[in-house]
Design a protein around this motif. Structure first.
Motif, PDB file in Angstrom:
ATOM      1  N   LEU A   1       0.818  -1.224   0.000  1.00 41.54           N
ATOM      2  CA  LEU A   1       0.000   0.000   0.000  1.00 41.54           C
ATOM      3  C   LEU A   1       0.845   1.265   0.000  1.00 41.54           C
ATOM      4  O   LEU A   1       0.288   2.373   0.094  1.00 41.54           O
ATOM      5  N   ALA A   2       2.172   1.142  -0.126  1.00 43.82           N
ATOM      6  CA  ALA A   2       3.078   2.285   0.025  1.00 43.82           C
ATOM      7  C   ALA A   2       2.758   3.393  -0.982  1.00 43.82           C
ATOM      8  O   ALA A   2       2.780   3.153  -2.194  1.00 43.82           O
ATOM      9  N   PRO A   3       2.476   4.618  -0.514  1.00 42.40           N
ATOM     10  CA  PRO A   3       2.221   5.731  -1.434  1.00 42.40           C
ATOM     11  C   PRO A   3       3.500   6.326  -2.008  1.00 42.40           C
ATOM     12  O   PRO A   3       3.464   7.023  -3.025  1.00 42.40           O
ATOM     13  N   GLY A   4       4.635   6.042  -1.375  1.00 47.95           N
ATOM     14  CA  GLY A   4       5.917   6.567  -1.839  1.00 47.95           C
ATOM     15  C   GLY A   4       7.049   5.641  -1.450  1.00 47.95           C
ATOM     16  O   GLY A   4       6.858   4.670  -0.699  1.00 47.95           O
ATOM     17  N   PHE A   5       8.254   5.948  -1.949  1.00 48.90           N
ATOM     18  CA  PHE A   5       9.385   5.062  -1.712  1.00 48.90           C
ATOM     19  C   PHE A   5       9.782   4.982  -0.239  1.00 48.90           C
ATOM     20  O   PHE A   5      10.116   3.885   0.234  1.00 48.90           O
ATOM     21  N   PRO A   6       9.780   6.079   0.535  1.00 45.01           N
ATOM     22  CA  PRO A   6      10.117   5.959   1.968  1.00 45.01           C
ATOM     23  C   PRO A   6       9.201   4.988   2.706  1.00 45.01           C
ATOM     24  O   PRO A   6       9.659   4.232   3.566  1.00 45.01           O
ATOM     25  N   THR A   7       7.918   4.985   2.358  1.00 47.41           N
ATOM     26  CA  THR A   7       6.997   4.047   3.006  1.00 47.41           C
ATOM     27  C   THR A   7       7.300   2.617   2.599  1.00 47.41           C
ATOM     28  O   THR A   7       7.194   1.691   3.419  1.00 47.41           O
ATOM     29  N   LEU A   8       7.677   2.415   1.339  1.00 49.34           N
ATOM     30  CA  LEU A   8       8.074   1.084   0.893  1.00 49.34           C
ATOM     31  C   LEU A   8       9.280   0.596   1.697  1.00 49.34           C
ATOM     32  O   LEU A   8       9.319  -0.562   2.141  1.00 49.34           O
ATOM     33  N   LEU A   9      10.270   1.471   1.896  1.00 52.74           N
ATOM     34  CA  LEU A   9      11.436   1.098   2.696  1.00 52.74           C
ATOM     35  C   LEU A   9      11.024   0.739   4.119  1.00 52.74           C
ATOM     36  O   LEU A   9      11.537  -0.238   4.694  1.00 52.74           O
ATOM     37  N   ALA A  10      10.109   1.525   4.685  1.00 49.96           N
ATOM     38  CA  ALA A  10       9.650   1.243   6.042  1.00 49.96           C
ATOM     39  C   ALA A  10       8.966  -0.117   6.115  1.00 49.96           C
ATOM     40  O   ALA A  10       9.174  -0.888   7.071  1.00 49.96           O
ATOM     41  N   GLY A  11       8.152  -0.438   5.104  1.00 50.63           N
ATOM     42  CA  GLY A  11       7.507  -1.743   5.074  1.00 50.63           C
ATOM     43  C   GLY A  11       8.501  -2.877   4.954  1.00 50.63           C
ATOM     44  O   GLY A  11       8.352  -3.924   5.609  1.00 50.63           O
ATOM     45  N   ARG A  12       9.531  -2.675   4.138  1.00 52.50           N
ATOM     46  CA  ARG A  12      10.556  -3.709   3.975  1.00 52.50           C
ATOM     47  C   ARG A  12      11.328  -3.935   5.280  1.00 52.50           C
ATOM     48  O   ARG A  12      11.603  -5.070   5.663  1.00 52.50           O
TER      49      ARG A  12
END
Length: 419
Positions: free
Chosen positions: A90-101
């Motif tokens: 559901l990441a709206p941006g790359f920083p959120t994707l990193l946080a999810g990872r």
């Protein structure tokens, strides 16, 4: 091991799901970069973030949760893993994707370690190697099928879809573990005891053997596809089939090594590293001829993961009553070895060319072989297999057994509790 089969199967599926998440991003970098507005190089940091999270958080999580019941802890870690993948989807941006990872990776090493410990508990101490090989075969299947299928789904549909599928599969694994796993109480240990066991020479030597010896595989396998196309002259389609053969060989090699480790983990480990050293040393001339290159790739597949079961079996035997931190660190050492091997292989490729990565791999595997002799003396006796319910005996020449000197104390104790 029939009674333990449902639990072993649930653990194997769980390792498959977690293992797929580890490398899934690598096949989705262009799509992620395009959708989130970053370059492919920046998108690749999602792979790095997961690896760093695993290596750093693994030992910390293992120490903070050392006194928690094992089943409940595994279910919690799987829930955290599912949440991390949901955030990534559901990441709206790359920083959120990193946080999810990073969130998904926090429990990776500890969860992997606990699957091995619980697998040997339900299977019994005499089948430790077989149980470890059965569970870790899930990781081999992840590399063989999970990662390519995830990449295909992301390319045909959307890069978020594989993460959504992983979330659903993680929840399914959580349910399977809740139903099939026995209740295993927390071991009677402490953070100090776990650290003390990790600091012992036999355990440190096993971890060093993992970190150094397995790096030889990483140095070669990272660049095996371009080597087969540019040096051997295979077509991309043929390379895909060869990589499939490599994956099948890895699965078979892992299972066979697990059975051999039940007989002698030390001898199995030394034999695998010796064969791996010879194979990698012969790789530079072999890749010049297609038949020889194909045989070399299959041989590499058979040997690459055959080190996992004997190494983890040795760690469990030497960790005594405090195995969680030691096994977790050894899991992280496998990931670190692959990363270090890739860096070394990159140096060889840039200075000498793709053909010569085998020599670097052979040197690292030889170093792993030498370290294995320090980790396991050649005539090291196999742990006793007598009934643990028998009363202990002591004499003036045989000191009482303690948790730090009883190689399979944890597995036996937990197995007896379950019985």
């Amino acid at each position: 091991m029939q009674r333990s089969s449902p639990a072993i199967a649930a653990l194997c599926v769980s390792v498959f799901v977690v293992g797929t998440a580890e490398f899934l991003v690598a096949g989705l970098l262009p799509q992620i970069g395009s959708d989130l507005g970053v370059s492919v190089a920046v998108a690749g940091q999602a792979v790095t973030a997961y690896a760093i999270g695993t290596v750093i958080a693994g030992p910390l999580v293992a120490m903070l949760t050392v006194r928690l019941p094992r089943k409940g802890l595994m279910l919690t870690l799987m829930a955290v893993f599912a949440a991390g993948n949901a955030v990534s989807a559901l990441a709206p941006g790359f920083p959120t994707l990193l946080a999810g990872r990073v969130l998904a990776s926090t429990g990776h090493a500890t969860l992997f370690a606990l699957t091995l410990i619980v697998a040997t508990t339900v299977a019994g101490p005499d089948r430790a190697g077989t149980a470890i090989a059965a569970v870790t075969s899930g990781l081999t299947v992840a590399n063989l099928l999970g990662v390519p299928l995830g990449a295909a789904l992301g390319q045909d549909l959307d890069w978020r879809f594989p993460f959504a599928v992983l979330t659903a599969l993680a929840l399914l694994c959580l349910a399977l573990m809740a139903v099939t796993l026995p209740r295993v109480a927390a071991p009677p240990t402490s953070v100090a005891a776990e650290v003390a066991v990790l600091a012992t020479r036999p355990v440190l030597m096993c971890v060093a053997t993992t970190a150094v010896g397995f790096a030889g595989v990483g140095a070669v396998f990272t660049y095996v596809a371009p080597m087969l196309t540019q040096v051997s002259g295979f077509s991309p389609a043929a390379v895909s089939w060869l990589l499939l053969a490599y994956g099948v060989g890895s699965l078979l090699g892992n299972l066979v090594a697990g059975r051999l480790a039940d007989r002698s983990a030390g001898a199995t480990l030394r034999g695998v590293f010796a064969c791996l050293t010879v194979l990698l040393a012969l790789l530079p001339p072999a890749v010049l001829h297609r038949p020889a290159a194909a045989v070399a790739v299959l041989g590499l597949g058979l040997l690459a993961t055959a080190t996992v079961a004997p190494l983890q079996t040795l760690i469990l035997r030497r960790a005594g009553a405090a195995p969680t931190l030691a096994v977790t660190v050894n899991v992280a050492a496998f990931m670190l070895a692959h990363a270090v091997g890739s860096v070394i292989g990159a140096g060889v490729v840039s200075t000498a060319g793709l053909r010569w990565t085998g020599l670097a791999g052979a040197a690292l595997s030889l170093a792993g072989l030498l370290l294995s002799y320090l980790a396991v003396p050649r005539r090291s006796p196999r742990p006793p297999t007598t009934n643990s319910a028998s009363p202990p005996t002591t004499s003036s020449t045989s000191p009482p057994t303690t948790s730090s000197t009883s190689p399979s104390a944890t597995v036996r104790m937990l197995h007896d509790r379950r019985r």
